[in-house]
Design a protein around this motif. Structure first.
Motif, PDB file in Angstrom:
ATOM      1  N   CYS A 154      52.466  89.887   9.206  1.00 25.22           N
ATOM      2  CA  CYS A 154      53.421  90.458   8.678  1.00 25.22           C
ATOM      3  C   CYS A 154      53.475  91.983   9.254  1.00 25.22           C
ATOM      4  CB  CYS A 154      53.698  90.487   7.059  1.00 25.22           C
ATOM      5  SG  CYS A 154      54.521  91.683   6.230  1.00 25.22           S
ATOM      6  N   ASN A 173      54.752  94.511   7.901  1.00 26.57           N
ATOM      7  CA  ASN A 173      54.985  95.420   6.791  1.00 26.57           C
ATOM      8  C   ASN A 173      53.498  95.715   6.275  1.00 26.57           C
ATOM      9  OD1 ASN A 173      56.522  97.045   4.982  1.00 26.57           O
ATOM     10  ND2 ASN A 173      56.358  95.377   3.246  1.00 26.57           N
ATOM     11  N   CYS A 174      52.586  94.596   5.835  1.00 16.24           N
ATOM     12  CA  CYS A 174      51.647  94.575   5.168  1.00 16.24           C
ATOM     13  C   CYS A 174      50.364  94.129   5.876  1.00 16.24           C
ATOM     14  CB  CYS A 174      51.666  93.941   3.630  1.00 16.24           C
ATOM     15  SG  CYS A 174      51.852  92.073   3.910  1.00 16.24           S
ATOM     16  N   TYR A 198      49.578  90.916   6.195  1.00 15.55           N
ATOM     17  CA  TYR A 198      49.134  89.434   6.044  1.00 15.55           C
ATOM     18  C   TYR A 198      49.369  88.547   7.242  1.00 15.55           C
ATOM     19  CZ  TYR A 198      49.589  85.310   3.146  1.00 15.55           C
ATOM     20  OH  TYR A 198      49.425  84.158   2.454  1.00 15.55           O
ATOM     21  N   CYS A 205      57.726  87.162   4.028  1.00 15.27           N
ATOM     22  CA  CYS A 205      56.160  87.160   3.621  1.00 15.27           C
ATOM     23  C   CYS A 205      55.873  87.151   2.269  1.00 15.27           C
ATOM     24  CB  CYS A 205      55.732  88.914   4.225  1.00 15.27           C
ATOM     25  SG  CYS A 205      54.232  89.012   3.664  1.00 15.27           S
ATOM     26  N   CYS A 259      54.030  90.379   0.586  1.00 16.29           N
ATOM     27  CA  CYS A 259      54.792  91.537   0.048  1.00 16.29           C
ATOM     28  C   CYS A 259      56.032  91.233  -0.095  1.00 16.29           C
ATOM     29  CB  CYS A 259      54.439  92.558   0.957  1.00 16.29           C
ATOM     30  SG  CYS A 259      55.399  92.298   2.699  1.00 16.29           S
TER      31      CYS A 259
HETATM   32 ZN    ZN Z   1      53.905  91.459   4.074  1.00 13.28          ZN
END
Ligand code: ZN
Length: 572
Positions: free
Chosen positions: A143, A145-146, A148, A156, A159
């Motif tokens: 991901c 963004n985070c 993961y 995801c 998040c």
């Molecule tokens: Zn994420």
């Protein structure tokens, strides 16, 4: 006599469903079907398995089976479990049936003829190793963004950020783990739902009797943002309904299938055709339920489903039907449900958390589950299953209220008058008061059941059972017998007739117990009490009966504690 077409949302073929799924559509639909039949109406009750799509393909691969074989086996498993819960489908069909292939292709052709299908060329991720296009959710990666590392191409899980497959870092195939992925061009058919927006809007507006929950979801999809979007109806897959334009090939669409969301609701219609074909009926026999030009004008069509299915049933499926410009029956009423949670959390299929339908039947008979689930149906808000609540409800409602009444009346009669309805005595003011009370409750019960107010219906039924116990307490035939045996005889005569009445009224909720009561009361008279006084004289003096075995066993604290641990998670 009216005609009711009743459909339950169709369960996906992949795996056994949990109790939350059961109360979200199939079970309340069964309750309504049974009630309407009991009232003398003509009912067609349809369900099916939803068999196409990538999850079925992958589950079959995991099981090492050809997908058609896997689906046939799982259909049998689900059909047997449905029987176990006494779901009284007129037909439990399969969306992979030849009938559904033909009808899905027919609808696509009709929509194309009416200018409602657009061919769109788009980029999609292709896995060279797997030799196939991958749906977004079958692409995994890290991901952005985070961080993961098991984020899916659509979202995801960690998040909750919505993603495109191209957002993922180090994308790989969720099927094989291969990173040999590339974007390729592919052509798909889109249903131009946007062109049908006004028609759908007018139709939803005309449904003034629908719950706000249902219409507000539909309105949101119709008007939020850019409004109702066109939707792809095809996929690059092997398993599904091959894309055809009616009977004819669809140039450029070779090797593709219809998207499962498009063919699944059409199966409601096809399953009715499957019913006709399986029972030596004619086309006219199923068309009179579905074609308004062939007799379906006077049919009331009711759908049952969880709230997550509402957009498809208020917009997408109606768009298919309206867009065909053919006289197919549209739904008249949608009964939708919130979710059932499990003991402080959610049911989880992946973690095996909660009670699954096969497990439920392995520990208790179906009526125990039917009663709890229906009397706690998640109608106006989410509901929660807890073992404490289940134990209390079964022990009080079924064992103490209904079961105990039956046991006391039949055993007392056997010991004092023998196993036949006693003669002697007259009905007096107490009987008149009881009958008046039940008449009021009966009318209320009928109104709730007609309106599909399931919890209220269950509560009213329970109060009709409780009225019998209170009557027995007040009239105390065991005391009366010592001084006035005729008085006791009159009380027991009415009470035995109440047992038959309870069997009639309770059958939609607890059909097995109801059948046992009819058998114990030695009667085939299952008729609805349109005339309550007559119904309470259905078993005359001298009519023989038998004392039934315990109707409902109580759930012990030990059982409750054991099950609580057993179903906490990690189903093997
Ligand atoms: Zn994420």
């Amino acid at each position: 006599m009216a005609r009711y077409l009743i459909t339950s949302a169709i369960p996906y073929i992949n795996g056994i469903k949990h109790l939350g799924n059961l109360i979200g559509s199939q079970l309340p639909a069964d309750l309504f079907a049974r009630y309407m039949r009991a009232r003398g109406h003509e009912v067609m009750f349809i369900c099916a398995t939803d068999e196409h799509g990538t999850p079925a393909e992958l589950a079959a691969a995991k099981a090492g089976q050809p997908v058609a074989e896997f689906c046939a086996e799982m259909h049998k498993v689900q059909a047997d479990i449905a029987d176990g819960f006494r779901l009284s489908f007129d037909h439990f069909g399969r969306s992979s049936s030849p009938q559904n292939h033909a009808l899905t292709q027919h609808f696509a052709g009709a929509l194309a003829d009416n200018g409602l299908i657009e061919e769109v060329v788009e980029q999609q991720i292709y896995s060279v190793t797997d030799g196939r296009f991958l749906p977004d959710r079958y692409i995994e990666g890290t991901c952005p963004n985070c961080g993961y590392d098991k984020a899916r191409g659509d979202q995801c899980e960690n998040c909750t950020k919505q993603l495109d497959p191209t957002d993922l870092i180090d994308p790989r195939s969720a099927v094989s783990g291969s990173t040999d992925l590339e974007a390729r061009e592919t052509k798909h058919l889109y249903l131009r739902q946007s062109a049908l927006r006004e028609d759908l809007d007018k139709w939803i507006d005309s449904k003034t009797d629908w719950p706000i929950l249902t219409t507000s979801i539909a309105k949101k999809w119709l008007h939020d943002g850019d409004g109702l979007r066109d939707r792809g109806i095809t996929r690059d897959l092997d398993w599904g309904v091959p894309v055809k334009r009616g009977d004819a090939p669809w140039p450029g669409m070779e090797g593709k299938v219809f998207y499962v969301w498009f063919d699944a609701p059409i199966e409601y219609i096809s399953a009715t055709q499957e019913w006709a074909d399986a029972n030596d009926k004619t086309d006219a026999d199923w068309q009179r339920w579905w074609r308004t030009d062939k007799g379906a004008d006077d049919v009331t069509y009711v759908q049952f489903m969880g709230k997550d299915n509402v957009p498809f049933h208020t917009l997408s499926f109606p768009a298919t039907i309206m867009g065909s410009n053919e006289p197919w029956k549209l739904v008249d009423y949608i009964k939708s449900f919130n979710f059932l949670n499990y003991d402080g959390g959610q049911f989880s299929t992946s973690q095996g958390r909660g009670v699954f339908m096969d497990q439920a039947l392995s520990i208790l008979p179906p009526d125990y589950w039917r009663w709890w689930l229906l009397s706690h149906a998640p109608e106006n808000s989410d509901a929660e299953f807890t073992w404490e609540n289940f134990q209390t409800s079964v022990n009080k409602d079924l064992a103490d209220v209904l079961g105990n009444f039956v046991s006391r009346v039949t055993k007392f009669c056997r010991s004092k008058f023998g196993e036949e309805v006693p003669a002697g005595g007259e009905y007096g003011p107490e009987e008149a008061a009881l009958i008046a009370r039940i008449q009021t409750s009966l009318t209320t019960y009928e109104n709730h059941m007609q309106a599909m107010e399931i919890r209220k219906g269950a509560a009213e039924l329970r109060s009709i059972w409780a009225a019998g116990n209170e009557y027995l307490q007040d009239t105390a035939p065991w005391s009366a017998f010592k001084t006035d045996p005729d008085r006791a005889a009159a009380v027991i005569r009415l009470s035995l007739n109440l047992i038959r009445l309870y069997a009639v009224l309770s059958a939609p909720f607890i059909p097995d117990a109801s059948a046992r009561l009819f058998s114990a009361m030695n009667t085939l008279d299952t008729g609805w009490p349109d005339d309550l006084n007559a119904a309470l004289n259905a078993l005359p003096a001298g009519h023989t009966f038998t004392v039934p075995d315990t109707l409902f066993a109580k759930i012990t604290d030990d059982q409750r504690a054991e099950w609580q641990v057993q179903f906490a998670g990690t189903r093997s």
